[in-house]
Design an enzyme around this catalytic site. Structure first.
Site, mmCIF file in Angstrom:
data_model
loop_
_atom_site.group_PDB
_atom_site.id
_atom_site.type_symbol
_atom_site.label_atom_id
_atom_site.label_comp_id
_atom_site.label_asym_id
_atom_site.label_seq_id
_atom_site.Cartn_x
_atom_site.Cartn_y
_atom_site.Cartn_z
ATOM 1 N N ASP A 6 44.428 22.994 -8.838
ATOM 2 C CA ASP A 6 43.729 22.193 -7.831
ATOM 3 C C ASP A 6 44.793 21.504 -6.986
ATOM 4 O OD1 ASP A 6 42.401 20.349 -6.283
ATOM 5 O OD2 ASP A 6 41.231 19.474 -7.919
ATOM 6 N N HIS A 21 42.318 18.126 -4.369
ATOM 7 C CA HIS A 21 42.004 16.759 -4.795
ATOM 8 C C HIS A 21 43.285 16.084 -5.255
ATOM 9 C CE1 HIS A 21 38.266 19.102 -5.156
ATOM 10 N NE2 HIS A 21 37.768 18.026 -4.603
ATOM 11 N N SER A 81 33.693 15.893 -2.228
ATOM 12 C CA SER A 81 34.379 15.546 -3.477
ATOM 13 C C SER A 81 35.679 14.782 -3.230
ATOM 14 C CB SER A 81 34.655 16.811 -4.290
ATOM 15 O OG SER A 81 35.369 17.747 -3.505
#
Ligand SMILES: *[C@@H]1O[C@H](CO)[C@@H](O)[C@H](O)[C@H]1NC(C)=O
Ligand SMILES: *[C@@H]1O[C@H](CO)[C@@H](O)[C@H](O)[C@H]1NC(C)=O
Ligand SMILES: *[C@@H]1O[C@H](CO)[C@@H](O)[C@H](O)[C@H]1NC(C)=O
Ligand SMILES: *[C@@H]1O[C@H](CO)[C@@H](O)[C@H](O)[C@H]1NC(C)=O
Ligand SMILES: *[C@@H]1O[C@H](CO)[C@@H](O)[C@H](O)[C@H]1NC(C)=O
Ligand SMILES: *[C@@H]1O[C@H](CO)[C@@H](O)[C@H](O)[C@H]1NC(C)=O
Length: 429
Positions: free
Chosen positions: A403, A406, A158
């Site tokens: 998060d 990312h 990802s």
């Protein structure tokens, strides 16, 4: 076959592959943590006893010519081909980002920090200044001219997708991409920029090697074939002029490792009859084998970029117990900051395997390192944090999980394209 390029015709079905199973069941939430066994043997227990890492599953919802490119013919000024782009510092930069949530339609919800309500903008006002040279701002038109009639593909997880979307957003400012293919859960996607006949693709391959996920007794174990590059991309390699490889975080998961089809060890797999194998060693075997297989692949004459490890920035906890990343500027004392142990180990394996593969590969000029580990680590302010979602509070009023792995788009990850382009255009010695 997934058709690629302008003359590819109508997209047809993608053969199902074990890669498909890797994009987890559990949607909508951060899940899965992984304790690193094997580490204990490697470092003092006081430093790392059980290192926990996260993997997000929620992300689902949502030649031949390259190395003959000459910067001069493209109007670029590439003066310092030997400059080490990995060392430097972030300096203030008032120029606006190349794109925003208003001008790019390809930002995944979880990384669309502006749209999700992130209030500060200071994290967009920095640029990477290598110690030894200047790194030009990413020029999407220059990139597209360099990649005319070419096909570039990302293989990875990802974070690879995060990077690919950053590139897509930047080049979409020049021309709107046309989607050629998209699998049902957005793992494998192919875009075409029609007037440049440039194809940009990503195939999901979080380990780069063959793997399958098996669940038993409530836990999920990855079964990883360390010596077998994943078929989904290996079989298509010859169709591409540039590939961007990355991997890392998925190796922290509980796993059983195979070589030659036989079990050689395991990492937190819960089966005491299998000898432990540190994921660090397993990672080296997998990555080294992938680089060697690519070099040996008949018919592939493209440029291979290996992008190094991107560390997480959880503070005040880990992802599952309230860890956050709410800083709004880079680490202040940049030159004093060191990569944390885990990131440093993963990067070290990448650099060593890169050097080893490059030294033995006769066409070594086509293997390029995109070393972003240090520059990325200096940017604790670049992650979505709670702005991974537009709803930053849970129904009971507590903050949603952050998060800190990312990167926001736009954000510091956009710089990776500057390194990609500069590396692409650098003249061979
Ligand atoms: C290239 O950049 C260098 C250093 O920034 C500058 O001195 C030189 O004049 C530039 N050359 C061209 C052709 O723009
Ligand atoms: C972009 O983000 C802003 C908030 O910063 C929001 O008001 C706007 O609606 C968003 N635009 C789109 C197209 O998502
Ligand atoms: C488009 O690029 C592909 C390679 O990516 C090439 O095979 C094809 O001939 C190109 N088409 C045109 C019209 O130049
Ligand atoms: C499955 O999990 C239960 C509860 O944790 C445990 O008691 C049992 O031994 C496990 N079975 C196997 C085959 O691992
Ligand atoms: C950042 O998060 C910490 C808790 O992890 C909290 O104490 C602090 O107030 C937060 N700062 C801001 C500006 O929200
Ligand atoms: C900043 O630099 C000083 C002196 O080099 C060092 O003692 C300090 O730990 C550094 N701070 C950070 C955040 O790295």
């Amino acid at each position: 076959m997934i058709p690629i390029g302008e003359d590819g015709g109508k997209p047809m079905g993608l053969k199902s592959s074990s890669a498909a199973t890797a994009v987890d069941q559990g949607r909508g939430n951060l899940l899965k943590y992984l304790c690193c066994s094997g580490l204990i043997a490697l470092v003092p227990i006081a430093i790392v006893n059980c290192y926990v890492f996260l993997v997000y599953s929620s992300l689902i919802d949502q030649e031949a010519v390259l190395y003959s490119l000459h910067s001069a013919s493209l109007g670029a000024n590439i003066s310092t081909r030997d400059c080490d782009l990995s060392k430097g510092k972030w300096i203030p930069d008032a120029a606006p980002p190349l794109y925003t949530n208003e001008t790019c339609r390809y930002i995944q919800g979880h990384q669309n920090c502006l749209k999700n309500g992130r209030p500060d903008r200071g994290f967009l006002a920095w640029r990477w200044r290598p110690d030894e040279c200047d790194l030009p701002r990413f020029d999407p038109a220059l990139f597209l001219r360099a990649m005319r009639n070419k096909r570039m593909i990302f293989f990875g997880d990802s974070i690879a997708r995060n990077h690919m979307q950053s590139l897509l957003c930047a080049i979409s400012q020049v021309e709107e991409p046309r989607n050629l293919y998209r699998d049902p859960i957005d793992k494998d996607v192919i875009w075409l920029l029609p007037s440049f006949n440039f194809t940009l693709a990503i195939f999901w391959s979080p380990f780069l090697v063959k793997h399958e996920q098996r669940s038993s007794n409530g836990s999920t174990i990855m079964h990883i074939h360390l010596d077998t590059p994943e078929e989904i991309w290996m079989s298509r390699l010859h169709e591409f002029h540039a590939i961007v490889l990355s991997s890392g975080p998925w190796f922290f998961k509980p796993s059983v490792y195979y070589r030659g089809g036989s079990i050689v060890g395991c990492h937190h797999c819960g089966d005491e009859s299998i000898p432990p194998l540190s994921f660090i060693d397993a990672y080296r075997m997998a990555l080294g084998g992938v680089l060697d297989s690519i070099a040996a692949r008949d018919g592939y004459a493209g440029t291979t970029f290996l992008r190094t490890f991107s560390a997480e920035h959880f503070e005040n906890g880990e992802w599952w117990n309230g860890g956050t990343c709410n800083r709004t500027e880079p680490f202040r004392n940049q030159s004093a900051v060191e990569l944390p142990w885990m990131a440093s180990e993963m990067r070290r394996i990448q650099v060593e395997e890169f050097d080893r593969a490059a030294a033995k590969n006769p066409s070594r000029s086509k293997l390029k390192l995109v070393d972003v580990s240090y520059s990325a680590y200096l940017r604790p302010d670049g992650h979505p944090g709670v702005f991974r979602s537009s709803r930053t509070l849970t129904p009971d009023g507590s903050a949603v999980q952050s998060d800190c792995l990312h990167w926001c788009l736009p954000g510091p990850i956009d710089m990776w394209n500057e390194i990609l382009l500069k590396t692409l255009l650098a003249r061979e010695p």
